[in-house]
Scaffold this motif. Structure first.
Motif, PDB file in Angstrom:
ATOM      1  N   SER A 191      38.901  19.297  19.729  1.00  0.00           N
ATOM      2  CA  SER A 191      39.438  19.962  18.538  1.00  0.00           C
ATOM      3  C   SER A 191      38.675  19.599  17.269  1.00  0.00           C
ATOM      4  O   SER A 191      38.495  20.441  16.384  1.00  0.00           O
ATOM      5  CB  SER A 191      40.922  19.628  18.375  1.00  0.00           C
ATOM      6  OG  SER A 191      41.121  18.233  18.232  1.00  0.00           O
ATOM      7  N   GLU A 192      38.216  18.354  17.151  1.00  0.00           N
ATOM      8  CA  GLU A 192      37.440  17.964  15.965  1.00  0.00           C
ATOM      9  C   GLU A 192      36.172  18.798  15.868  1.00  0.00           C
ATOM     10  O   GLU A 192      35.813  19.301  14.791  1.00  0.00           O
ATOM     11  CB  GLU A 192      37.071  16.481  16.032  1.00  0.00           C
ATOM     12  CG  GLU A 192      38.202  15.531  15.725  1.00  0.00           C
ATOM     13  CD  GLU A 192      37.714  14.099  15.624  1.00  0.00           C
ATOM     14  OE1 GLU A 192      36.489  13.896  15.487  1.00  0.00           O
ATOM     15  OE2 GLU A 192      38.545  13.191  15.688  1.00  0.00           O
ATOM     16  N   ASN A 235      44.280  19.758  13.546  1.00  0.00           N
ATOM     17  CA  ASN A 235      44.561  19.275  14.902  1.00  0.00           C
ATOM     18  C   ASN A 235      45.594  18.156  14.895  1.00  0.00           C
ATOM     19  O   ASN A 235      45.640  17.334  15.793  1.00  0.00           O
ATOM     20  CB  ASN A 235      43.278  18.794  15.589  1.00  0.00           C
ATOM     21  CG  ASN A 235      42.643  17.609  14.885  1.00  0.00           C
ATOM     22  OD1 ASN A 235      42.985  17.294  13.749  1.00  0.00           O
ATOM     23  ND2 ASN A 235      41.710  16.946  15.547  1.00  0.00           N
ATOM     24  N   GLY A 236      46.423  18.132  13.866  1.00  0.00           N
ATOM     25  CA  GLY A 236      47.448  17.092  13.789  1.00  0.00           C
ATOM     26  C   GLY A 236      48.359  17.344  12.614  1.00  0.00           C
ATOM     27  O   GLY A 236      48.486  18.473  12.144  1.00  0.00           O
ATOM     28  N   SER A 256      40.685  11.312  15.102  1.00  0.00           N
ATOM     29  CA  SER A 256      40.196  11.054  16.446  1.00  0.00           C
ATOM     30  C   SER A 256      41.320  10.588  17.370  1.00  0.00           C
ATOM     31  O   SER A 256      41.116  10.444  18.571  1.00  0.00           O
ATOM     32  CB  SER A 256      39.088   9.988  16.405  1.00  0.00           C
ATOM     33  OG  SER A 256      39.573   8.795  15.812  1.00  0.00           O
ATOM     34  N   GLU A 257      42.502  10.346  16.811  1.00  0.00           N
ATOM     35  CA  GLU A 257      43.635   9.919  17.609  1.00  0.00           C
ATOM     36  C   GLU A 257      44.414  11.134  18.114  1.00  0.00           C
ATOM     37  O   GLU A 257      44.641  12.079  17.362  1.00  0.00           O
ATOM     38  CB  GLU A 257      44.567   9.038  16.774  1.00  0.00           C
ATOM     39  CG  GLU A 257      43.954   7.712  16.346  1.00  0.00           C
ATOM     40  CD  GLU A 257      43.683   6.787  17.529  1.00  0.00           C
ATOM     41  OE1 GLU A 257      44.515   6.773  18.466  1.00  0.00           O
ATOM     42  OE2 GLU A 257      42.645   6.114  17.516  1.00  0.00           O
ATOM     43  N   ILE A 305      44.879  22.775  18.728  1.00  0.00           N
ATOM     44  CA  ILE A 305      44.707  23.193  17.339  1.00  0.00           C
ATOM     45  C   ILE A 305      46.007  23.804  16.838  1.00  0.00           C
ATOM     46  O   ILE A 305      46.648  24.592  17.531  1.00  0.00           O
ATOM     47  CB  ILE A 305      43.585  24.238  17.206  1.00  0.00           C
ATOM     48  CG1 ILE A 305      42.219  23.629  17.542  1.00  0.00           C
ATOM     49  CG2 ILE A 305      43.562  24.848  15.808  1.00  0.00           C
ATOM     50  CD1 ILE A 305      41.670  22.698  16.491  1.00  0.00           C
ATOM     51  N   ARG A 306      46.398  23.430  15.610  1.00  0.00           N
ATOM     52  CA  ARG A 306      47.555  24.052  14.978  1.00  0.00           C
ATOM     53  C   ARG A 306      47.107  25.140  14.022  1.00  0.00           C
ATOM     54  O   ARG A 306      46.280  24.909  13.136  1.00  0.00           O
ATOM     55  CB  ARG A 306      48.367  23.014  14.199  1.00  0.00           C
ATOM     56  CG  ARG A 306      49.608  23.626  13.524  1.00  0.00           C
ATOM     57  CD  ARG A 306      50.289  22.633  12.602  1.00  0.00           C
ATOM     58  NE  ARG A 306      49.495  22.336  11.418  1.00  0.00           N
ATOM     59  CZ  ARG A 306      49.830  21.435  10.495  1.00  0.00           C
ATOM     60  NH1 ARG A 306      50.926  20.733  10.649  1.00  0.00           N
ATOM     61  NH2 ARG A 306      49.057  21.224   9.452  1.00  0.00           N
TER      62      ARG A 306
END
Length: 380
Positions: free
Chosen positions: A306-307, A320-321, A329-330, A349-350
């Protein structure tokens, strides 16, 4: 798409200030700038405007103006709500593993000062098993803390059923409604919510202002966290952020009048986005697709980091969070609590749409996300 054009699909992180909100705020920077506690005509004029904003904010959730305390945002409201109960006799808190870090970290603080906290798991779809909640409540349980709509997946909890259990057990209900207020109808009286946190910048108001609803009926003796001049019934001292409060009030007023219309249009666009992106091989939606807020889609693209996808998309803004850490990265603690593997969580991915999202932007996003994800999957 031009080099400068941004397709913004990160509205759960923050929203653009509505032009009507900005217009309402501007005079309170330059023309009506007196302190709201002043006893002169200018101060009394400002005080009246603040009181009107309190009514507008309260009306959004069917509360009373005197039940609203203005804060710097939802994080402060959450801290005030939880830490404000520090001197109650009962010392047991119940919450959910998928809550926002503002709740989880504050609960850990409460553990450090002697409270017992139970962190309930959810089902794989992100919904809390109501029986689990009923089973863990004891005579020492003070409050249950639960989100209305999850910030990462959009999943909506069964608030009515939760409230019925808590009322029967004489347990307070604190609801983090940051992602739901201004988007869907919330009636704190009907739902039996005792404490509710909200933030203006999640529904087209300014950053730096939010509110905590404290039910007068529940007769909760809250302890202030910020001491000083005793403003806001001594619950939250400090000179009021008047332009921000005016903006929150105006955003609330607009939401009351337009949220139904916005819901139909945004939900159509969200479904269009989702239909296109789920054509990607083995892609799937995280969370319950029937009980979720209409603007949010959290999609896993197996085999795609995702990053790397976020960076490859360039002018398309997604996350992604949680909104407080757009690229991390977590793996998401929310997705992990729902049973996803680290790899699946790191491939998710949001997408969160808003009032200003257009159909053309959805077309652009579907095309670019699909192509970028496919390239990354092939090279991984």
């Amino acid at each position: 798409m031009s080099q400068q054009q941004i397709v913004y699909l990160d509205n759960n992180a923050t929203t653009r200030v509505d032009d009507r909100v900005l217009e309402a705020m501007l005079p309170y920077f330059t023309e009506f700038y007196a302190n709201s506690t002043g006893s002169h005509i200018s101060g009394l004029t400002i005080k009246e405007a603040v009181e009107n904003a309190a009514w507008q904010t309260a009306d959004l959730i069917n509360a009373e103006a005197e039940e609203i305390t203005f804060t710097s945002g939802a994080t402060e409201a959450i801290n005030l709500a939880i830490k404000g109960l520090i001197y109650q006799d009962r010392k047991h808190i119940v919450t959910i593993q998928t809550e926002h870090k503002a709740v989880l970290e504050t609960c850990r603080f409460m553990e450090n000062i002697g409270f017992e906290v139970t962190y309930l798991p959810t089902r794989s779809d992100g919904i809390l098993d109501i029986q689990l909640l009923e089973d863990v409540i004891t005579d020492n349980t003070l409050v249950f803390i639960g989100m209305f709509s999850n910030n990462e997946t959009g999943v909506i909890q069964n608030v009515s059923a939760i409230s019925e259990i808590l009322k029967a057990k004489n347990v307070l209900f604190m609801c983090d409604a940051t992602q739901a207020v201004g988007k869907i109808l919330i009636d704190v009286k009907e739902l039996g919510i005792d404490l509710l946190a909200l933030s203006a910048h999640k529904f087209y108001g300014p950053k730096g202002v939010g509110a905590l609803y404290v039910s007068a009926k529940a007769k909760i003796k809250m302890q202030p966290q910020i001491l000083g001049g005793g403003q806001q019934k001594k619950l939250r001292s400090g000179t009021l952020n008047v332009p921000g409060i005016i903006g929150l009030g105006k955003a609330s007023e607009i939401a009351v009048n337009e949220q139904n219309e916005n819901q139909k249009r945004i939900e159509f666009l969200r479904n269009k986005l989702e239909t296109g992106l789920l054509q990607f091989e083995d892609a799937f939606v995280n969370g319950n697709t029937e009980n979720r807020i209409y603007n949010t889609s959290n999609i896993c693209f197996p085999g795609v980091n995702s990053e790397q996808l976020i960076l490859a998309l360039g002018n398309i803004s997604v996350s992604n969070g949680a909104s407080c850490s757009a690229v991390t990265s977590e793996p998401s603690h929310v997705l992990k609590a729902m049973g996803l593997t680290d790899q699946e969580a790191l491939s998710s991915i949001r997408f969160s749409l808003g009032r200003f999202t257009t159909s053309e932007e959805i077309d652009i996003a579907v095309e670019q996300v699909f192509e970028s994800a496919r390239r990354l999957q092939e090279t991984s």
